[in-house]
Design an enzyme around this catalytic site. Structure first.
Site, mmCIF file in Angstrom:
data_model
loop_
_atom_site.group_PDB
_atom_site.id
_atom_site.type_symbol
_atom_site.label_atom_id
_atom_site.label_comp_id
_atom_site.label_asym_id
_atom_site.label_seq_id
_atom_site.Cartn_x
_atom_site.Cartn_y
_atom_site.Cartn_z
ATOM 1 N N HIS A 168 34.714 37.918 35.474
ATOM 2 C CA HIS A 168 34.406 36.487 35.329
ATOM 3 C C HIS A 168 32.907 36.225 35.476
ATOM 4 O O HIS A 168 32.365 35.301 34.860
ATOM 5 C CB HIS A 168 35.136 35.664 36.398
ATOM 6 N N CYS B 12 45.671 34.537 35.015
ATOM 7 C CA CYS B 12 44.403 33.981 35.478
ATOM 8 C C CYS B 12 44.547 32.480 35.654
ATOM 9 O O CYS B 12 45.148 31.814 34.807
ATOM 10 C CB CYS B 12 43.318 34.286 34.444
ATOM 11 N N LEU B 13 43.988 31.963 36.726
ATOM 12 C CA LEU B 13 44.080 30.525 36.979
ATOM 13 C C LEU B 13 43.418 29.716 35.868
ATOM 14 O O LEU B 13 43.786 28.568 35.640
ATOM 15 C CB LEU B 13 43.423 30.183 38.325
ATOM 16 N N GLN C 149 34.872 29.844 37.830
ATOM 17 C CA GLN C 149 36.157 29.157 37.629
ATOM 18 C C GLN C 149 36.194 27.780 38.289
ATOM 19 O O GLN C 149 37.065 26.975 37.978
ATOM 20 C CB GLN C 149 37.312 30.007 38.172
ATOM 21 N N GLY D 143 42.947 35.832 43.409
ATOM 22 C CA GLY D 143 41.504 35.973 43.288
ATOM 23 C C GLY D 143 40.943 34.765 42.581
ATOM 24 O O GLY D 143 41.662 34.033 41.889
ATOM 25 N N HIS E 99 38.990 42.235 37.666
ATOM 26 C CA HIS E 99 39.246 40.967 36.977
ATOM 27 C C HIS E 99 38.247 39.890 37.425
ATOM 28 O O HIS E 99 37.649 39.204 36.578
ATOM 29 C CB HIS E 99 40.695 40.530 37.273
ATOM 30 N N GLU E 100 38.058 39.750 38.724
ATOM 31 C CA GLU E 100 37.172 38.690 39.226
ATOM 32 C C GLU E 100 35.706 38.989 38.888
ATOM 33 O O GLU E 100 34.950 38.087 38.529
ATOM 34 C CB GLU E 100 37.339 38.492 40.735
HETATM 35 CO CO CO Z 1 40.759 35.094 36.281
#
Ligand code: CO
Length: 149
Positions: free
Chosen positions: A135, A89-90, A51, A46, A131-132
């Site tokens: 953000h 998470c990225l 991000q 995701g 989660h997304e």
């Molecule tokens: Co994330």
């Protein structure tokens, strides 16, 4: 398409609230295509627009490598149950930990063409949605982490 740089934790941009998408145009499609490519390149399941440095309410989820969900202006209509699982998470490289999330979610959003869509998801897909979507409100999984591994 292009791979974009991923904003990392510590950058204040990740803590800001993203704005609603109001124009469903070529630049939104370009953003979504770039986000998808950036997610795949980094082995993510995701990615959210902040991000890649864009404070717009748009995110992508693809947990099985096949089904791609594009969530524009997503809103949770219903959340039920709970589950605890490990997340990463990225934007937070090298850290993983357990987070509690809803087991099932019903989410209303728009697709890239501005059409209303409703998704009903469960299990790991619901984790990724939650989660997304966090953000988009400046929330990172580490804020909710129960137990760091
Ligand atoms: Co994330």
């Amino acid at each position: 398409m292009a791979i974009r740089n991923i904003v990392k934790m510590g950058d204040e941009l990740l803590r800001q609230k993203s704005r609603e998408v109001t124009e469903f145009n070529d630049s939104l499609c370009q953003l979504l295509d770039d986000m998808y490519e950036t997610m795949v390149k980094n082995d993510g399941v995701g990615i959210a627009a902040p991000q890649v440095g864009i404070l717009k309410r748009a995110c992508i989820v693809c947990v099985d490598g096949k089904t791609v969900y594009e969530l524009i202006n997503p809103v949770i209509v219903k959340a039920s149950g709970s589950q605890i699982g490990k997340e990463g998470c990225l934007s937070v490289p090298g850290i993983g930990g357990e987070v509690e999330r809803p087991k099932k979610l019903v989410v209303d959003c728009k697709n890239r063409y501005g059409q209303a869509v409703r998704y009903k998801v469960s299990d790991f897909t619901a984790v990724a949605f939650s989660h997304e979507m966090d953000h988009l409100d400046g929330i990172l999984f580490v804020d909710k982490m129960i137990d760091r591994e």
